[in-house]
Design an enzyme around this catalytic site. Structure first.
Site, short mmCIF file in Angstrom:
data_model
loop_
_atom_site.label_atom_id
_atom_site.label_comp_id
_atom_site.label_asym_id
_atom_site.label_seq_id
_atom_site.Cartn_x
_atom_site.Cartn_y
_atom_site.Cartn_z
N ASP A 21 0.82 -1.22 0.00
CA ASP A 21 0.00 0.00 0.00
C ASP A 21 0.85 1.26 0.00
OD1 ASP A 21 0.75 -0.45 2.74
OD2 ASP A 21 -0.98 0.71 3.43
N TYR A 59 -7.55 -1.46 6.77
CA TYR A 59 -7.67 -2.53 7.79
C TYR A 59 -7.53 -3.91 7.17
CZ TYR A 59 -9.94 -5.43 11.38
OH TYR A 59 -10.23 -6.41 12.31
N LYS A 79 -13.41 8.04 1.65
CA LYS A 79 -13.61 7.42 0.33
C LYS A 79 -14.66 6.31 0.42
CE LYS A 79 -9.37 6.78 1.09
NZ LYS A 79 -8.05 6.14 1.19
N GLY A 101 -18.62 8.42 -4.22
CA GLY A 101 -18.23 9.78 -3.92
C GLY A 101 -17.18 9.85 -2.82
N ALA A 142 -6.72 1.29 -5.57
CA ALA A 142 -7.66 2.40 -5.81
C ALA A 142 -7.45 3.47 -4.74
CB ALA A 142 -9.10 1.91 -5.78
N GLY A 143 -7.50 3.06 -3.49
CA GLY A 143 -7.37 4.00 -2.38
C GLY A 143 -5.95 4.55 -2.27
N ASP A 144 -4.94 3.72 -2.52
CA ASP A 144 -3.54 4.17 -2.39
C ASP A 144 -3.18 5.20 -3.47
OD1 ASP A 144 -3.42 2.22 -0.39
OD2 ASP A 144 -2.85 0.69 -1.86
P1 ADP Z 1 -10.03 1.60 -0.97
O1 ADP Z 1 -9.13 1.04 -2.04
O2 ADP Z 1 -9.28 2.28 0.13
O3 ADP Z 1 -11.09 0.66 -0.49
P2 ADP Z 1 -12.14 2.93 -2.46
O4 ADP Z 1 -12.67 1.64 -2.93
O5 ADP Z 1 -13.05 3.78 -1.68
O6 ADP Z 1 -10.78 2.83 -1.62
O7 ADP Z 1 -11.62 3.70 -3.73
C1 ADP Z 1 -10.75 4.80 -3.66
C2 ADP Z 1 -11.07 5.76 -4.77
O8 ADP Z 1 -10.97 5.08 -6.03
C3 ADP Z 1 -12.48 6.29 -4.70
O9 ADP Z 1 -12.56 7.41 -3.86
C4 ADP Z 1 -12.73 6.64 -6.16
O10 ADP Z 1 -12.13 7.89 -6.44
C5 ADP Z 1 -11.97 5.56 -6.91
N1 ADP Z 1 -12.88 4.44 -7.27
C6 ADP Z 1 -13.03 3.26 -6.63
N2 ADP Z 1 -13.95 2.49 -7.25
C7 ADP Z 1 -14.38 3.20 -8.32
C8 ADP Z 1 -15.31 2.97 -9.38
N3 ADP Z 1 -16.00 1.82 -9.48
N4 ADP Z 1 -15.48 3.93 -10.29
C9 ADP Z 1 -14.79 5.09 -10.25
N5 ADP Z 1 -13.90 5.38 -9.28
C10 ADP Z 1 -13.70 4.45 -8.32
#
Ligand code: ADP
Length: 318
Positions: free
Chosen positions: A29, A177, A236, A241, A267-269
């Site tokens: 990460d 987590y 996130k 959104g 995605a989050g990183d």
């Molecule tokens: P994590 O990887 O920490 O679980 P998220 O799943 O919330 O984080 O995704 C992080 C960011 O990636 C989101 O805030 C968004 O900007 C983008 N993202 C994730 N999934 C999608 C999706 N299906 N379509 C468009 N953007 C996405």
């Protein structure tokens, strides 16, 4: 110029190409946060990874991979007899990806002991270990960074965090987590309470907060985090959104959902790294969130955590 230090573990990844054949890369990460920050920040901005590796050739290759991305490796310690953590990504009979980890004895677990030894060796007497002088502008760690530190070295980590805070660093935390890395949920909650208390900026995902605290939406997340004195929250929730709450404004920034998601790894990183890069360039929270969301959207349309450097460059320039 912004100086960012990121603490955590980067691992050797072996990803199955076909039965019996694996492609090697390096990932984790914090590795992804560092790469996307450096790719998007101004050229003079610096990112240093505070981690530990072994003395073997895989560790040498990891350092080379970090240097290839212009990530400063002066805080990468060499453990005398531990190696990199390793994980294998393989495909099962139905094509589903399976992850197997070998990280319980990795060098990165001992980051704090190695930093302490280096501090003793240097005879440091200042507020901060000399390796961290001048104090970075930003210090990033995640729930995974915390989880991998051997529990007996966590008090030293909290001491360091408070020293950095006192010296003026802005503390940034993503409560990522991974239940398997923790002895119990109670343990995680105890450590996270300190992390929330000491951080200026927290970038949680709803899923992580739900697993730990039963929080289900932005409203619940804000209510739960109200008890801590966190200056800025960037929450996130995948395509639903991003909610921002700061000293001057609060808003929900909508996300355009990606139609063809290929792989949500990082995605989050990638969001965290690019958000920090855009903010350090002077973007407003709203602008930085919107731009970071476009970067994450790009990342999830590619396989793996790191989009190939030249493809990435072309994509963001187009
Ligand atoms: P994590 O990887 O920490 O679980 P998220 O799943 O919330 O984080 O995704 C992080 C960011 O990636 C989101 O805030 C968004 O900007 C983008 N993202 C994730 N999934 C999608 C999706 N299906 N379509 C468009 N953007 C996405």
């Amino acid at each position: 110029m912004t100086d960012l230090v990121i603490l955590g573990e980067s691992m050797l990844e072996l990803s199955q190409v076909e039965p019996g054949l694996y492609r090697q890369s390096f990932a984790g990460d914090v590795h992804s946060v560092a790469v996307y920050f450096k790719r998007l920040a101004d050229a003079e901005d610096r990112v240093r990874l505070l981690t530990a590796v072994g003395n073997d050739s895989a560790s040498d290759q990891m350092i080379a991979a970090l240097l290839e991305e212009d990530i400063d490796t002066s805080l990468v310690f060499r453990h005398p007899n531990r190696q990199l953590g390793l994980y294998i990504v393989s495909n099962d009979a139905c094509g589903e990806r399976n992850f197997s980890y070998w990280r319980s004895n990795s060098a990165a677990r001992e980051i704090m002991s190695l930093l302490r030894d280096a501090t003793l060796l240097a005879g440091d007497s200042g507020l901060l270990p000399s390796k961290l002088v001048p104090c970075p502008d930003l210090f990033f760690f995640s729930g995974i960074s915390l989880a991998v530190l051997t529990p007996d070295t966590r008090p030293a980590f909290w001491d360091l965090l408070l020293q950095l805070r006192d010296a003026g660093a802005r503390i940034v935390f993503d409560p990522n987590y991974r239940p398997k890395l923790w002895a119990s949920r109670k343990d995680t909650r105890t450590e996270y309470a300190l992390a929330f208390e000491y951080s200026h900026l927290v970038l949680p995902g709803i899923e992580d907060l739900e697993a730990l605290y039963g929080v289900q939406d932005f409203c619940g997340a804000c209510e739960f985090l109200e008890q801590f004195d966190i200056e800025e929250l960037v929450i996130k929730d995948g395509p639903n959104g991003v909610y921002y709450r700061g000293p001057e404004e609060s808003f929900l920034e909508p996300i355009t959902p990606v139609e063809q998601v290929v792989d949500t790894t990082a995605a989050g990183d990638s969001f965290n790294g690019s958000y920090l890069a855009f903010r350090s360039q002077g973007a407003s929270p709203r602008e930085a969130i919107a731009r970071a969301a476009t970067i994450s959207a790009l990342v999830i349309q590619h396989k793996g955590a790191l989009v190939d450097k030249s493809i990435f460059k072309n994509l963001i320039e187009s």
